[in-house]
Design a protein around this motif. Structure first.
Motif, mmCIF file in Angstrom:
data_model
loop_
_atom_site.group_PDB
_atom_site.id
_atom_site.type_symbol
_atom_site.label_atom_id
_atom_site.label_comp_id
_atom_site.label_asym_id
_atom_site.label_seq_id
_atom_site.Cartn_x
_atom_site.Cartn_y
_atom_site.Cartn_z
ATOM 1 N N UNK A 247 -8.755 -13.186 3.490
ATOM 2 C CA UNK A 247 -7.748 -12.252 2.981
ATOM 3 C C UNK A 247 -6.401 -12.652 3.573
ATOM 4 N N UNK A 248 -5.439 -12.931 2.722
ATOM 5 C CA UNK A 248 -4.124 -13.381 3.194
ATOM 6 C C UNK A 248 -3.035 -12.751 2.337
ATOM 7 N N UNK A 249 -1.903 -12.549 2.957
ATOM 8 C CA UNK A 249 -0.769 -11.992 2.231
ATOM 9 C C UNK A 249 0.480 -12.025 3.079
ATOM 10 N N UNK A 250 1.600 -11.740 2.468
ATOM 11 C CA UNK A 250 2.872 -11.724 3.171
ATOM 12 C C UNK A 250 3.783 -10.709 2.489
ATOM 13 N N UNK A 251 4.536 -9.987 3.291
ATOM 14 C CA UNK A 251 5.525 -9.056 2.758
ATOM 15 C C UNK A 251 6.898 -9.421 3.304
ATOM 16 N N UNK B 74 -0.007 -11.989 6.968
ATOM 17 C CA UNK B 74 -1.294 -11.450 7.424
ATOM 18 C C UNK B 74 -2.413 -12.392 7.017
ATOM 19 N N UNK B 75 -3.372 -12.623 7.919
ATOM 20 C CA UNK B 75 -4.565 -13.426 7.639
ATOM 21 C C UNK B 75 -5.775 -12.716 8.247
ATOM 22 N N UNK B 76 -6.832 -12.528 7.426
ATOM 23 C CA UNK B 76 -8.059 -11.893 7.894
ATOM 24 C C UNK B 76 -9.270 -12.632 7.312
ATOM 25 N N UNK B 77 -10.410 -12.499 7.994
ATOM 26 C CA UNK B 77 -11.651 -13.125 7.543
ATOM 27 C C UNK B 77 -12.734 -12.062 7.466
ATOM 28 N N UNK C 10 -11.622 -8.952 9.937
ATOM 29 C CA UNK C 10 -10.857 -8.970 11.184
ATOM 30 C C UNK C 10 -9.864 -10.115 11.111
ATOM 31 N N UNK C 11 -8.717 -9.936 11.741
ATOM 32 C CA UNK C 11 -7.700 -10.981 11.710
ATOM 33 C C UNK C 11 -6.455 -10.566 12.459
ATOM 34 N N UNK C 12 -5.325 -11.089 12.013
ATOM 35 C CA UNK C 12 -4.080 -10.821 12.709
ATOM 36 C C UNK C 12 -2.897 -10.756 11.771
ATOM 37 N N UNK C 13 -1.813 -10.210 12.288
ATOM 38 C CA UNK C 13 -0.567 -10.080 11.529
ATOM 39 C C UNK C 13 0.604 -10.319 12.483
ATOM 40 N N UNK C 14 1.616 -11.021 11.980
ATOM 41 C CA UNK C 14 2.829 -11.258 12.761
ATOM 42 C C UNK C 14 4.024 -10.734 11.984
ATOM 43 N N UNK C 15 4.895 -10.024 12.684
ATOM 44 C CA UNK C 15 6.070 -9.440 12.030
ATOM 45 C C UNK C 15 7.330 -9.841 12.781
ATOM 46 N N UNK C 16 8.354 -10.173 12.009
ATOM 47 C CA UNK C 16 9.674 -10.462 12.583
ATOM 48 C C UNK C 16 10.717 -9.700 11.780
ATOM 49 N N UNK C 17 11.584 -9.001 12.478
ATOM 50 C CA UNK C 17 12.632 -8.225 11.816
ATOM 51 C C UNK C 17 13.971 -8.475 12.516
ATOM 52 N N UNK C 18 15.036 -8.416 11.738
ATOM 53 C CA UNK C 18 16.385 -8.648 12.248
ATOM 54 C C UNK C 18 17.330 -7.693 11.521
ATOM 55 N N UNK C 19 18.252 -7.112 12.267
ATOM 56 C CA UNK C 19 19.183 -6.159 11.679
ATOM 57 C C UNK C 19 20.563 -6.312 12.323
ATOM 58 N N UNK C 20 21.593 -6.257 11.479
ATOM 59 C CA UNK C 20 22.972 -6.325 11.969
ATOM 60 C C UNK C 20 23.793 -5.232 11.330
ATOM 61 N N UNK C 21 24.611 -4.576 12.149
ATOM 62 C CA UNK C 21 25.528 -3.538 11.672
ATOM 63 C C UNK C 21 26.911 -3.851 12.232
#
Length: 246
Positions: free
Chosen positions: A43-47, A78-81, A89-100
């Motif tokens: 199971x794999x995906x990305x947002x 996201x990647x799961x098996x 079961x698997x893992x997810x990594x998130x990166x976010x950036x914001x500027x004001x």
């Protein structure tokens, strides 16, 4: 008396031998297990989300003559098996950036209460790693619609800066944070085809710990610890995504 006692003992033995079988038959629910996600599937995906806005003499409630711009960006693969039918079961990594960036603005609270704000700048980015365990359950015998419950263990951190003023009047603070989160996130999956599905999930239960270290003007050091538990449905945490099942 001996005959009566012997007859009662035989009756009790018969009841004891019948009860386990009766109880075993009574509690057999005969639930049919449908393989919603088969064993061995990946199971794999990305947002990805991005937003940007620019304001030129914008007015909103008590803010007038607002001039500035802002943007935010977030990516989360996201990647799961599936190691057993309906268990992944698997893992997810998130990166976010914001500027004001706020060039100028007027805060109007009344006829004699006006304040001016200018030269505000904020930049932050965060990265979070998440361990994920999911259980799936089909709706009836359908393999197109199903429910899932996701257990999450998150760890991550980030950095941010906040500056105000300009020239010799420039002041600001630099922050580093670390966070740990344990939570449950139920949701609904709808298969569009054999290999792709749309998912909707919402955070319900969770415990969060956050530690922040702040340094202002390279002189003053402050520490902040926050803890909170969430045991209700948060409508602002509803997320939508597309996942691929291979």
């Amino acid at each position: 008396m001996k005959v009566q006692f012997r007859g009662a003992a035989i009756l009790l033995l018969l009841i004891a031998s019948v009860l386990p079988a009766t109880a075993q038959q009574e509690f057999r629910r005969k639930l049919e297990q449908v393989s919603f996600v088969p064993k061995g599937a990946w199971v794999a995906g990305v947002s990805v989300s991005y937003s940007q806005s620019d304001q030129d003499r914008y007015q909103f409630l008590v803010l007038e003559n607002l001039n500035g711009d802002t943007y935010s960006f977030k990516v989360s693969p996201t990647v799961m098996f599936c190691f057993k039918d309906n268990l992944t079961a698997g893992g997810r990594f998130s990166y976010s950036r914001q500027r004001v960036r706020l060039n100028s603005a007027d805060v109007v609270l009344g006829a004699d209460a006006n304040y001016g704000v200018e030269n505000l700048y904020s930049l932050s980015h965060n990265y979070i790693g998440t361990g994920v365990f999911r259980t799936y359950m089909s709706l009836g015998k359908s393999t197109r619609f199903g429910l899932f419950n996701e257990v999450q263990l998150q760890m991550g951190g980030g950095q941010s800066i906040l500056c105000s003023g300009s020239g010799t009047a420039l002041t600001g603070s630099y922050e580093r944070n670390f966070q740990v989160n344990v939570g449950l996130s139920p949701g609904l999956a709808m298969f569009l085809s054999n290999y792709s599905a749309i998912e909707v999930n919402v955070g319900v239960l969770g415990f969060n710990y956050n530690y922040t270290k702040s340094i202002s003007d390279q002189i003053y050091v402050a520490h902040r610890h926050t803890k909170h538990a969430n045991f209700n449905v948060n409508l602002f945490s509803i997320t939508f995504g597309v996942m691929f099942y291979i």
